[in-house]
Scaffold this motif. Structure first.
Motif, PDB file in Angstrom:
ATOM      1  N   GLU A  25      15.299  -4.211  49.830  1.00  0.00           N
ATOM      2  CA  GLU A  25      15.691  -4.757  48.526  1.00  0.00           C
ATOM      3  C   GLU A  25      16.334  -6.148  48.669  1.00  0.00           C
ATOM      4  OE1 GLU A  25      18.419  -2.240  46.331  1.00  0.00           O
ATOM      5  OE2 GLU A  25      16.873  -2.005  44.797  1.00  0.00           O
ATOM      6  N   ALA A  30      12.851  -0.847  49.714  1.00  0.00           N
ATOM      7  CA  ALA A  30      13.634   0.090  50.539  1.00  0.00           C
ATOM      8  C   ALA A  30      15.090  -0.101  50.132  1.00  0.00           C
ATOM      9  CB  ALA A  30      13.433  -0.218  52.015  1.00  0.00           C
ATOM     10  N   THR A  31      15.687   0.984  49.618  1.00  0.00           N
ATOM     11  CA  THR A  31      16.985   0.847  48.948  1.00  0.00           C
ATOM     12  C   THR A  31      18.144   1.446  49.737  1.00  0.00           C
ATOM     13  OG1 THR A  31      16.489   2.873  47.747  1.00  0.00           O
ATOM     14  CG2 THR A  31      15.975   0.807  46.634  1.00  0.00           C
ATOM     15  N   HIS A  32      17.878   1.989  50.938  1.00  0.00           N
ATOM     16  CA  HIS A  32      18.975   2.602  51.685  1.00  0.00           C
ATOM     17  C   HIS A  32      19.517   1.637  52.756  1.00  0.00           C
ATOM     18  CE1 HIS A  32      15.475   3.450  54.205  1.00  0.00           C
ATOM     19  NE2 HIS A  32      16.267   3.795  55.215  1.00  0.00           N
ATOM     20  N   GLY A  33      20.642   2.006  53.345  1.00  0.00           N
ATOM     21  CA  GLY A  33      21.234   1.251  54.453  1.00  0.00           C
ATOM     22  C   GLY A  33      21.456  -0.215  54.116  1.00  0.00           C
ATOM     23  N   LYS A  52      19.178  -2.330  53.627  1.00  0.00           N
ATOM     24  CA  LYS A  52      18.100  -2.765  52.715  1.00  0.00           C
ATOM     25  C   LYS A  52      17.324  -3.965  53.246  1.00  0.00           C
ATOM     26  CE  LYS A  52      20.994  -1.172  49.006  1.00  0.00           C
ATOM     27  NZ  LYS A  52      21.922  -1.504  47.952  1.00  0.00           N
ATOM     28  N   GLU A  62      15.071  -0.730  57.419  1.00  0.00           N
ATOM     29  CA  GLU A  62      14.910   0.264  56.362  1.00  0.00           C
ATOM     30  C   GLU A  62      13.494   0.235  55.802  1.00  0.00           C
ATOM     31  OE1 GLU A  62      17.529  -1.877  56.542  1.00  0.00           O
ATOM     32  OE2 GLU A  62      18.934  -0.382  57.321  1.00  0.00           O
ATOM     33  N   ASP A  79      11.372   2.277  58.190  1.00  0.00           N
ATOM     34  CA  ASP A  79      11.586   3.712  57.947  1.00  0.00           C
ATOM     35  C   ASP A  79      10.825   4.164  56.705  1.00  0.00           C
ATOM     36  OD1 ASP A  79      13.343   3.573  60.028  1.00  0.00           O
ATOM     37  OD2 ASP A  79      15.166   3.574  58.783  1.00  0.00           O
ATOM     38  N   SER A  80      10.980   3.400  55.641  1.00  0.00           N
ATOM     39  CA  SER A  80      10.399   3.754  54.353  1.00  0.00           C
ATOM     40  C   SER A  80       8.861   3.761  54.425  1.00  0.00           C
ATOM     41  CB  SER A  80      10.929   2.765  53.308  1.00  0.00           C
ATOM     42  OG  SER A  80      10.169   2.784  52.144  1.00  0.00           O
ATOM     43  N   GLU A  95       7.665   6.793  56.430  1.00  0.00           N
ATOM     44  CA  GLU A  95       7.820   7.993  55.620  1.00  0.00           C
ATOM     45  C   GLU A  95       6.649   8.141  54.642  1.00  0.00           C
ATOM     46  OE1 GLU A  95      11.245   9.145  52.619  1.00  0.00           O
ATOM     47  OE2 GLU A  95      12.052   8.425  54.542  1.00  0.00           O
TER      48      GLU A  95
END
Ligand code: PLP
Length: 403
Positions: free
Chosen positions: A146, A169-172, A174, A178, A181-182, A185
């Protein structure tokens, strides 16, 4: 010729190792789809249909071969060795990345996949992959932190215009990690109809090998063109290194020759962790993003924060083949910081009428220093991309120098 074949054909080994570097450190669910890609690639890379279709795409769509250019004015200005450029900035989309993205897209087409999926940091891989997807009529899904989406907004719009879906990707933190990872997934949800497409000579086997092979066209063309133009091999070849795909591309053409090879690492704005992204210079061995290499890590072994003014080269690790070639002494490390890169950006623009990408300007800056110290040598630089994308940033932050 035989010798050259033998290095590229025997590296990596069948498990994707260059010495101790490389491999595939992946979750068990990914083993099957990655094996499928490896086997398909091994077969297709020898297939007449695949090779001739790729050749035709390179010629008619990308505009290959790209020329070699002798920088007479810049060489005179430096007053030392002779500087030449391999003009990858003249590729369609303005950089070398399309060399591997088109080949990955063609692989997906042969495998009957419907969608290309990838992560992107600054967005340049995303744009090149979205271009390939449009060409092949495939869907395209790009995962991007993000924070990077805000920072690199023009590339986000480009991807959308080209028909790609950009997933934040909105986690960690960003950012890139991330996004990786996204993307993995999302890929794992359906490995039958999607193909993962990595953007440099990094990631798990077979990507470091595949992307190198796809980029080796740069080196093969350059070797022939250079000999045509000058009657000799260059004494030295330089390229900037993020993950290392444009460097491995041009190095591949000269790997068996008595030619010095320099990968130029970004020194950013200082030598502390977080101020640069000189992985080979300051890093240590470790596994990240699915492969073993030399990386910049924090106390917990996680990727360290990195910086470079060239947003395509601020990567905390380096392709395993670079780690290997450096460890056996075949390649050398060159350096260039943010300021030197901006200086070279203006010098090449004003002396030759070529505005380079800030990433590529790292290699140009190093070549200028090297030329000054080695007046009898000829130097070939891989000009990985054009600088249009960097113009707004440069004029907002630097004064345009008088010529
Ligand atoms: C992405 C990019 C790079 C860095 O990628 P490598 O894999 O290290 O080559 C260099 N130059 C340009 C213009 C880029 O877009």
């Amino acid at each position: 010729m035989e010798l050259k074949k033998s290095y590229l054909e025997s590296h990596p080994d069948e498990n994707g190792f260059f010495g101790k570097f490389g491999g595939a450190f992946i979750p068990p669910q990914l083993e099957k789809p990655f094996n499928e890609i490896t086997q398909a690639y091994n077969k297709l890379s020898k297939s007449h249909d695949y090779i001739s279709e790729l050749r035709s795409i390179r010629k008619h769509y990308q505009g290959r071969p790209t020329p070699i250019y002798y920088c007479k004015n810049l060489s005179e200005f430096v007053g030392g060795g002779q500087i030449y450029l391999k003009r990858e900035d003249l590729n369609h989309t303005g950089a070398h990345k399309l060399n591997h993205c088109m080949a990955e897209g063609l692989l997906a087409k042969y495998l009957g996949k419907k969608k290309l999926i990838a992560e992107t940091g600054a967005g340049q891989h995303g744009v090149a992959l979205a271009t390939a997807a449009a060409y092949f009529g495939l869907e395209c899904e790009i995962h991007m932190g993000e924070v990077d989406i805000k920072k690199e907004y023009p590339n986000v719009v480009r991807m959308q215009i080209l028909g790609a879906k950009v997933v934040p990707a909105t986690h960690g933190l960003k950012t890139l990690k991330e996004a990786v990872d996204s993307a993995f997934e999302a890929y794992l949800k359906d490995t039958d109809t999607q193909m993962f497409a990595i953007g440099s000579v990094v990631g798990p086997h077979p990507f470091p090998k595949m992307v190198r092979d796809f980029q080796s066209i740069v080196g093969f063309e350059a070797r022939e063109q250079f000999i045509d133009m000058t009657g000799n091999l260059p004494d030295m070849v330089a390229a900037c290194v993020g993950g290392g795909s444009n460097a491995m591309g041009i190095f591949s053409g000269f790997i068996e020759d008595p030619v010095k090879l320099y990968g130029v690492e970004p020194m950013g704005k200082g030598d502390k962790i977080g101020e640069h992204s000189a992985s080979l210079t300051y890093g240590k061995e470790g596994v990240m993003h699915g492969f073993n290499s030399i990386m910049l890590s924090n106390e917990n072994g996680e990727p360290a924060p990195v910086h470079s003014i060239g947003s395509g080269i601020d990567y905390p690790s380096i392709g395993p083949e670079h780690a290997y070639l450096n460890s056996i002494g075949r390649t050398n490390i060159g350096h260039c910081n943010d300021e030197e890169s901006v200086d070279a950006f203006f010098k090449l623009s004003q002396h030759e009428g070529i505005i380079p990408a800030l990433e590529s300007a790292h290699a140009v800056a190093f070549a200028m220093q090297y030329a000054a110290q080695n007046p009898n040598e000829s130097i070939l630089v891989n000009l990985s991309g054009r600088g249009d994308k960097d113009i707004d940033f440069v004029v907002e932050n630097y004064d345009i120098p008088k010529k």
